[in-house]
Motif scaffolding. Structure first.
Motif, mmCIF file in Angstrom:
data_model
loop_
_atom_site.group_PDB
_atom_site.id
_atom_site.type_symbol
_atom_site.label_atom_id
_atom_site.label_comp_id
_atom_site.label_asym_id
_atom_site.label_seq_id
_atom_site.Cartn_x
_atom_site.Cartn_y
_atom_site.Cartn_z
ATOM 1 N N SER A 1 -7.670 1.811 -37.559
ATOM 2 C CA SER A 1 -7.437 2.852 -36.564
ATOM 3 C C SER A 1 -7.953 2.411 -35.200
ATOM 4 N N ILE A 2 -7.408 3.054 -34.180
ATOM 5 C CA ILE A 2 -7.874 2.857 -32.802
ATOM 6 C C ILE A 2 -8.742 4.052 -32.437
ATOM 7 N N ASN A 3 -9.980 3.792 -32.097
ATOM 8 C CA ASN A 3 -10.888 4.872 -31.736
ATOM 9 C C ASN A 3 -10.631 5.362 -30.319
ATOM 10 N N THR A 4 -10.487 4.438 -29.400
ATOM 11 C CA THR A 4 -10.194 4.797 -28.025
ATOM 12 C C THR A 4 -9.654 3.587 -27.281
ATOM 13 N N MET A 5 -8.959 3.844 -26.199
ATOM 14 C CA MET A 5 -8.432 2.784 -25.350
ATOM 15 C C MET A 5 -8.639 3.168 -23.893
ATOM 16 N N GLY A 6 -8.685 2.153 -23.054
ATOM 17 C CA GLY A 6 -8.878 2.439 -21.645
ATOM 18 C C GLY A 6 -8.609 1.221 -20.792
ATOM 19 N N ILE B 1 -3.896 8.036 -16.876
ATOM 20 C CA ILE B 1 -3.871 7.309 -18.141
ATOM 21 C C ILE B 1 -3.146 8.151 -19.180
ATOM 22 N N SER B 2 -2.350 7.486 -19.996
ATOM 23 C CA SER B 2 -1.645 8.174 -21.072
ATOM 24 C C SER B 2 -1.515 7.226 -22.254
ATOM 25 N N ARG B 3 -1.065 7.750 -23.379
ATOM 26 C CA ARG B 3 -0.958 6.882 -24.548
ATOM 27 C C ARG B 3 0.158 7.350 -25.459
ATOM 28 N N ASP B 4 0.625 6.413 -26.263
ATOM 29 C CA ASP B 4 1.597 6.692 -27.316
ATOM 30 C C ASP B 4 0.966 6.191 -28.605
ATOM 31 N N ASN B 5 0.403 7.090 -29.368
ATOM 32 C CA ASN B 5 -0.322 6.692 -30.573
ATOM 33 C C ASN B 5 0.584 6.001 -31.588
ATOM 34 N N ALA C 1 0.836 -1.195 0.000
ATOM 35 C CA ALA C 1 0.000 0.000 0.000
ATOM 36 C C ALA C 1 0.874 1.249 0.000
ATOM 37 N N GLY C 2 0.473 2.210 -0.815
ATOM 38 C CA GLY C 2 1.247 3.426 -0.974
ATOM 39 C C GLY C 2 2.223 3.376 -2.126
ATOM 40 N N GLY C 3 2.422 2.203 -2.678
ATOM 41 C CA GLY C 3 3.362 2.040 -3.772
ATOM 42 C C GLY C 3 2.754 2.374 -5.117
ATOM 43 N N SER C 4 3.539 2.110 -6.154
ATOM 44 C CA SER C 4 3.140 2.455 -7.517
ATOM 45 C C SER C 4 3.363 1.291 -8.459
ATOM 46 N N LEU C 5 2.556 1.260 -9.500
ATOM 47 C CA LEU C 5 2.735 0.335 -10.607
ATOM 48 C C LEU C 5 2.364 1.060 -11.889
ATOM 49 N N ARG C 6 2.939 0.604 -12.988
ATOM 50 C CA ARG C 6 2.591 1.147 -14.295
ATOM 51 C C ARG C 6 2.196 0.010 -15.218
ATOM 52 N N LEU C 7 0.968 0.060 -15.691
ATOM 53 C CA LEU C 7 0.468 -0.931 -16.630
ATOM 54 C C LEU C 7 0.637 -0.424 -18.060
ATOM 55 N N SER C 8 0.893 -1.360 -18.950
ATOM 56 C CA SER C 8 0.990 -1.041 -20.375
ATOM 57 C C SER C 8 0.095 -1.976 -21.164
ATOM 58 N N CYS C 9 -0.418 -1.484 -22.265
ATOM 59 C CA CYS C 9 -1.246 -2.300 -23.153
ATOM 60 C C CYS C 9 -0.937 -1.891 -24.586
ATOM 61 N N VAL C 10 -0.519 -2.855 -25.367
ATOM 62 C CA VAL C 10 -0.220 -2.574 -26.764
ATOM 63 C C VAL C 10 -1.207 -3.321 -27.648
ATOM 64 N N TYR D 1 -1.139 3.475 -21.355
ATOM 65 C CA TYR D 1 -0.507 3.222 -20.068
ATOM 66 C C TYR D 1 -1.453 3.622 -18.939
ATOM 67 N N LEU D 2 -1.239 3.014 -17.796
ATOM 68 C CA LEU D 2 -1.949 3.418 -16.597
ATOM 69 C C LEU D 2 -0.929 3.505 -15.476
#
Length: 121
Positions: free
Chosen positions: A30-35, A69-73, A14-23, A79-80
């Motif tokens: 085309s990609i309309n949206t991601m989440g 949330i962020s993304r690299d088109n 608890a209190g820590g961090s993680l970063r998720l990625s999805c490719v 990413y989360l």
């Protein structure tokens, strides 16, 4: 065939961090949206964060101010970044995308296989 591949889950205190990625991989127009969605045992799958139309974002109230949330088109990747994690964030996290497979075709929804995030107290 379109595939969504998640990575970055794991066990954190608890209190820590993680970063998720999805490719998103495969052939598509085309990609309309991601989440990101999540599902804890005994609960329904719920929205965590997602891009909506344009560059707008939508967050669950429970994660506002802690998750980003962020993304690299160019890389078809979303990413989360999850900070200040709490035990109640423990769940399987799923990547979700709305994708147009071919020009002028209808768009389709895709899900990743899920990645486990466990937050210990």
């Amino acid at each position: 065939q379109v595939q969504l591949l998640e990575s970055g889950g794991g066990l954190v205190q608890a209190g820590g961090s993680l970063r998720l990625s999805c490719v998103a991989s495969g052939s598509f127009f085309s990609i309309n949206t991601m989440g990101w969605y999540r599902q804890a045992p005994g609960n329904q799958r719920e929205l965590v964060a997602a891009f909506t139309t344009g560059d707008s974002t939508n967050y669950a109230d429970s994660v506002k101010g802690r998750f980003t949330i962020s993304r690299d088109n160019a890389k078809n990747t979303v990413y989360l970044q999850m900070d200040s994690l709490k035990p109640e964030d423990t769940a399987v996290y799923y990547c979700h995308a709305i994708i147009t497979p071919k020009l002028y075709s209808v768009f389709l929804a895709y899900w990743g296989q899920g990645t486990q995030v466990t937050v210990s107290s």
